[in-house]
Design a protein around this motif. Structure first.
Motif, short mmCIF file in Angstrom:
data_model
loop_
_atom_site.label_atom_id
_atom_site.label_comp_id
_atom_site.label_asym_id
_atom_site.label_seq_id
_atom_site.Cartn_x
_atom_site.Cartn_y
_atom_site.Cartn_z
N SER A 151 -1.04 3.68 -4.09
CA SER A 151 -2.05 2.62 -4.16
C SER A 151 -2.72 2.39 -2.81
N ASP A 187 3.49 3.23 -5.85
CA ASP A 187 2.94 3.45 -7.18
C ASP A 187 3.09 2.17 -7.99
N ILE A 212 -2.91 -5.24 -3.64
CA ILE A 212 -2.33 -4.18 -2.83
C ILE A 212 -2.29 -4.68 -1.40
N ARG A 239 -5.91 9.56 -8.42
CA ARG A 239 -4.68 8.76 -8.30
C ARG A 239 -4.38 7.95 -9.55
N TYR A 240 -5.28 7.97 -10.51
CA TYR A 240 -5.13 7.20 -11.74
C TYR A 240 -4.57 8.07 -12.86
N ILE A 251 -1.29 3.68 -11.10
CA ILE A 251 -2.00 4.05 -9.87
C ILE A 251 -0.96 4.62 -8.92
N ASP A 289 -7.78 -0.73 -4.34
CA ASP A 289 -7.40 -0.84 -5.75
C ASP A 289 -7.16 -2.28 -6.16
N SER A 290 -7.16 -3.19 -5.21
CA SER A 290 -6.97 -4.60 -5.54
C SER A 290 -8.09 -5.08 -6.45
N GLU A 341 0.83 -1.20 0.00
CA GLU A 341 0.00 0.00 0.00
C GLU A 341 0.87 1.26 0.00
#
Lengths: 113, 114
Positions: B82, B18, B112, B63-64, B79, B86-87, B15
């Motif tokens: 992360s 990037d 993540i 964040r994308y 990402i 986001d997983s 986590e």
């Protein structure tokens, strides 16, 4: 606005049985698609339709049939189910041809034993 | 024939790191569209972005971010910072303007770790 709906969510079939997977959309999209997703794999196109009365084969059409009598509905028929058809089935719709993003239904998880 | 390759089958990051997901495509058409979709553990498919072949401008959404390079036929997805949410499995897809179909890559499963 329900978007794309699919029924049933889960189904177990015996080998040789038949069933219809239902798909409906309320966005007035002309384009509709059926995909299958095998475990750990990407999406494979089964059939698609560019409008009512028009359907065409995708990458893996064998063992399936479709019809498109209305803009809203695009059912997928499995005849003589086989274990190889165990998969998650997704229906999608789009407002245009390939340029438009596809809106997906929640999927139907089918097991054939 | 059109083709989408996602060479990374599975990625794990801690986590806040990037992470970049690679996508390479093949097409003979000069007009085409590229997409990214997210499939979280719940199974639904969520549209993230669409890009047409005439717009190579990079895009950022929170964040994308997406890096589209025609010279290398790539449409990579990054990402930043992360988060566990986001997983998911991320799919890259391609459609040619003259076609009615979208071709999906095999997806990259992103883990993540907290």
């Amino acid at each position: 606005n329900a978007g794309v709906t699919q029924t049933p969510k889960f189904r177990i079939l015996k080998i040789g049985q038949s069933m219809t997977l239902q798909c409906a959309q309320d966005m007035n999209h002309n384009y509709m698609y059926w995909y299958r997703q095998d475990p750990g794999m990407g999406l494979k196109l089964i059939y698609y339709s560019v409008g009512a009365g028009i359907t065409d084969k995708g990458e893996v059409p064998n063992g399936y049939n479709v019809s498109r009598s209305t803009t809203e509905d695009f059912p997928l028929r499995l005849e003589l189910a086989a274990p190889s058809q165990t998969s998650v089935y997704f229906c999608a719709s789009s407002y245009s041809e390939g340029s438009g993003e596809q809106y997906f239904g929640p999927g139907t998880r089918l097991t054939v034993t | 024939a059109q083709k989408v390759t996602q060479a990374q089958t599975e990625i794990s990051v801690v986590e806040k790191e990037d992470v970049t997901l690679d996508c390479v495509y093949e097409t003979r058409d000069t007009t085409y569209y590229l997409f990214w979709y997210k499939q979280p553990p719940s199974g639904e498919l969520v549209f993230l972005i669409r890009r047409n072949s005439f717009d190579e401008q990079n895009e950022i959404s929170g964040r994308y971010s997406w890096n589209f390079q025609k010279s290398t036929s790539s449409f990579n997805f990054t990402i930043t910072a992360s988060q566990v949410v986001d997983s998911a499995v991320y799919f890259c897809a391609l459609s040619e303007a003259k076609d009615d179909k979208i071709i999906f890559g095999k997806g990259t499963r992103l883990h993540i770790l907290p």
